[in-house]
Design a protein around this motif. Structure first.
Motif, short mmCIF file in Angstrom:
data_model
loop_
_atom_site.label_atom_id
_atom_site.label_comp_id
_atom_site.label_asym_id
_atom_site.label_seq_id
_atom_site.Cartn_x
_atom_site.Cartn_y
_atom_site.Cartn_z
N ALA A 265 -2.81 4.17 11.82
CA ALA A 265 -2.80 2.80 11.41
C ALA A 265 -2.90 1.48 12.52
O ALA A 265 -1.86 1.74 13.58
CB ALA A 265 -1.96 2.35 10.09
N ALA A 266 -3.52 0.64 12.45
CA ALA A 266 -3.57 -0.36 13.30
C ALA A 266 -3.48 -1.68 12.56
O ALA A 266 -3.39 -2.85 13.23
CB ALA A 266 -4.76 -0.52 14.20
N ILE A 267 -3.15 -1.79 11.40
CA ILE A 267 -2.86 -2.80 10.50
C ILE A 267 -1.89 -3.90 11.03
O ILE A 267 -1.75 -5.08 10.57
CB ILE A 267 -2.60 -2.56 9.09
CG1 ILE A 267 -3.16 -3.76 8.07
CG2 ILE A 267 -1.41 -1.85 8.70
CD1 ILE A 267 -4.58 -4.05 8.14
N ALA B 198 3.09 -1.24 5.62
CA ALA B 198 1.61 -0.75 5.19
C ALA B 198 1.24 0.42 6.12
O ALA B 198 0.71 1.46 5.88
CB ALA B 198 0.85 -1.82 5.02
N ALA B 199 1.41 0.12 7.45
CA ALA B 199 1.22 1.19 8.55
C ALA B 199 1.79 2.31 8.38
O ALA B 199 1.14 3.14 8.71
CB ALA B 199 1.53 0.31 10.06
N LYS B 200 3.12 2.38 8.17
CA LYS B 200 3.79 3.66 7.80
C LYS B 200 3.37 4.45 6.77
O LYS B 200 2.88 5.71 6.81
CB LYS B 200 5.25 3.43 7.70
CG LYS B 200 6.16 2.78 8.67
CD LYS B 200 7.55 2.54 8.37
CE LYS B 200 8.25 1.93 9.50
NZ LYS B 200 9.64 1.53 9.22
N LYS B 201 2.61 3.61 5.49
CA LYS B 201 2.13 4.56 4.52
C LYS B 201 0.78 5.14 4.84
O LYS B 201 0.49 6.02 4.20
CB LYS B 201 2.12 3.55 3.22
CG LYS B 201 3.50 2.93 2.70
CD LYS B 201 3.28 1.99 1.64
CE LYS B 201 4.64 1.50 1.03
NZ LYS B 201 4.50 0.36 0.06
N LEU C 127 -8.18 -1.82 11.07
CA LEU C 127 -7.52 -1.30 9.98
C LEU C 127 -6.66 -0.15 10.43
O LEU C 127 -5.43 0.12 10.26
CB LEU C 127 -8.21 -0.66 8.76
CG LEU C 127 -9.22 -1.85 8.27
CD1 LEU C 127 -10.07 -1.08 7.07
CD2 LEU C 127 -8.56 -2.69 7.43
N ALA C 128 -7.30 0.80 11.34
CA ALA C 128 -6.94 1.92 12.03
C ALA C 128 -7.67 2.11 13.31
O ALA C 128 -9.09 1.57 13.40
CB ALA C 128 -6.83 3.19 11.16
#
Length: 434
Positions: free
Chosen positions: A230-232, A422-425, A220-221
């Motif tokens: 984040a690593a999603i 999603a990673a940016k958020k 996830l991170a």
């Protein structure tokens, strides 16, 4: 007493394990205790369960043992509703004079409560506690922030694969042994019996989707020095996202029906006979037993990417911590040990079905109730936890991951774009949390 009768109670508490309070206390300027009184009354807030009486009896026994060995000390237990815990705990952090000495809290709340300055660092006492050496590493991780321990694990819960034994027998198939086989089996069942979901999945079922990401080597991170990124949207995480979202559609679980489903809805679909498989927790057993599939199902660990492997599961559960504002620190730590010790956890399993956090006690209860064996195996294979950042609360409550899954299964975005967004958020949430 049968396990099904006991397992019903922790459902609300374990749902909490997959949720984080959306309202957290702001950092207070001074929550430190003044002194360390060795007598007096300790106030404890524990969660009110569905059918709370068995829990009360176990807690009362632990308190009685504590009071016998601590002359002049008393413990006053209050059971608070899970739904309003955020407001109660926020008020306690902001008003130390009226705060309890100990609280029960969901394990995904740990980092946020530490940032708020509410929980006491009990690292030294935990390390010196003989029983703590048998604590499951993932359970210990759930009370650890920045290398320091802020409480003791009370129970743990994980998910595994429920499947219909009658349907599998009729179709001449065996429980899947790999993730690829799980996906192909789900689609095969739906093709043969289109009135059934092969595997019930939900676009809002974050904790059911995580094992697919982890099984493919994704995260996830990633964290370093208390800072998370984040690593999603990594290649491995995307492979897991692709695997999970491939289960949505006319070949298994139609997106129009399944995109909005959460964990409870997927278990309900299985329990009511609408699905041949579902990813459910040890805490889902009562709901399944109460459904139309009773006597026609079994449970195995959710398979991982390679044949014979077990997919890492999210380790949910609750902890008990001492508040930094407690004026009875030594007594509070001793009471924490009594409430979370091996004897109490085994009794809580007997009374409520809560899975112990000690590896040796789990092995003992698995012999008592064969049903829990696949969940114990799952924990033993290496369960995982969410990032130990207060930013996780924002990520969870703002539905960043469900939104990502739903964008993909609806066709609005591809895996690459949805995971990048999603990673940016997530990075913004981590940055806001500091």
């Amino acid at each position: 007493m049968k396990l099904s009768a006991r397992i019903a109670a922790p459902a609300a508490a374990l749902v909490l394990a997959g949720l984080t309070a959306t309202a957290c206390a702001p950092q207070t300027s001074d929550t430190g205790a003044k002194g360390d009184e060795k007598t007096g009354t300790l106030r404890v807030w524990l969660f009110q369960e569905v059918g709370n009486k068995p829990k009360e009896q176990v807690v009362d026994a632990a308190v009685a043992d504590f009071e016998k060995t601590h002359k002049g000390a008393k413990a006053e237990i209050e059971y608070i509703p899970v739904d309003t815990r955020a407001q109660r705990i926020k008020a306690a952090f902001n008003d130390p004079k009226s705060a309890p000495d100990l609280i029960e809290y969901g394990n995904t709340d740990t980092a946020g409560y530490v940032k708020d300055g509410g929980l006491a660092d009990v690292s030294e006492e935990f390390a010196a506690w003989d029983e703590a050496k048998d604590t499951d590493p993932t359970a210990k991780q759930s009370v650890t922030v920045g290398g320091k321990v802020y409480g003791a694990p009370l129970f743990v819960g994980v998910r595994a694969l429920y499947y219909r034994t009658d349907i599998f027998k009729d179709l001449g198939i065996e429980p899947p042994k790999s993730q690829a086989e799980l996906i192909s089996t789900a689609k095969k069942i739906h093709k043969k019996q289109p009135e059934l979901y092969g595997l019930a999945v939900g676009g809002a079922y974050t904790y059911g989707a995580m094992p697919f990401i982890w099984a493919n080597g994704g995260e996830l991170a990633t964290g370093s020095g208390g800072t998370y990124k984040a690593a999603i949207n990594s290649d491995r995480a995307r492979k897991g996202i692709e695997a999970y979202t491939s289960l949505f559609g006319d070949s298994n679980c139609p997106a129009a029906k399944c995109a909005a489903m959460g964990g409870n809805a997927t278990v309900t679909a299985f329990a009511s006979g609408k699905a041949a498989m579902a990813i459910g927790g040890d805490f889902s057993h009562a709901a399944v037993e109460a459904g139309s599939v009773r006597g026609k199902y079994a449970v195995v660990p959710l398979p991982g990417a390679s044949e014979g492997s077990i997919a890492p599961a999210f380790a949910g559960g609750n902890n008990i911590g001492v508040l930094k504002s407690s004026s009875h620190r030594t007594l509070a730590v001793d009471l924490m040990k009594s409430l979370t010790g091996k004897q109490t956890q085994e009794k809580l399993f007997d009374a409520m079905g809560f899975l112990p956090t000690y590896t040796d006690v789990r092995a003992t209860v698995a012999q008592k109730e064969p049903f829990v064996e696949p969940f114990v195996k799952t924990l033993g294979a290496g369960a995982k936890f969410v990032p130990a950042s207060p930013g996780w609360g924002q990520i969870d409550s703002s539905l960043i991951l469900p939104t990502m899954f739903q964008e993909i299964v609806s066709g609005r975005k591809g895996v690459a774009q949805a995971s990048d967004d999603a990673a940016k958020k997530m990075d913004a949430a981590f940055a806001d949390a500091g």
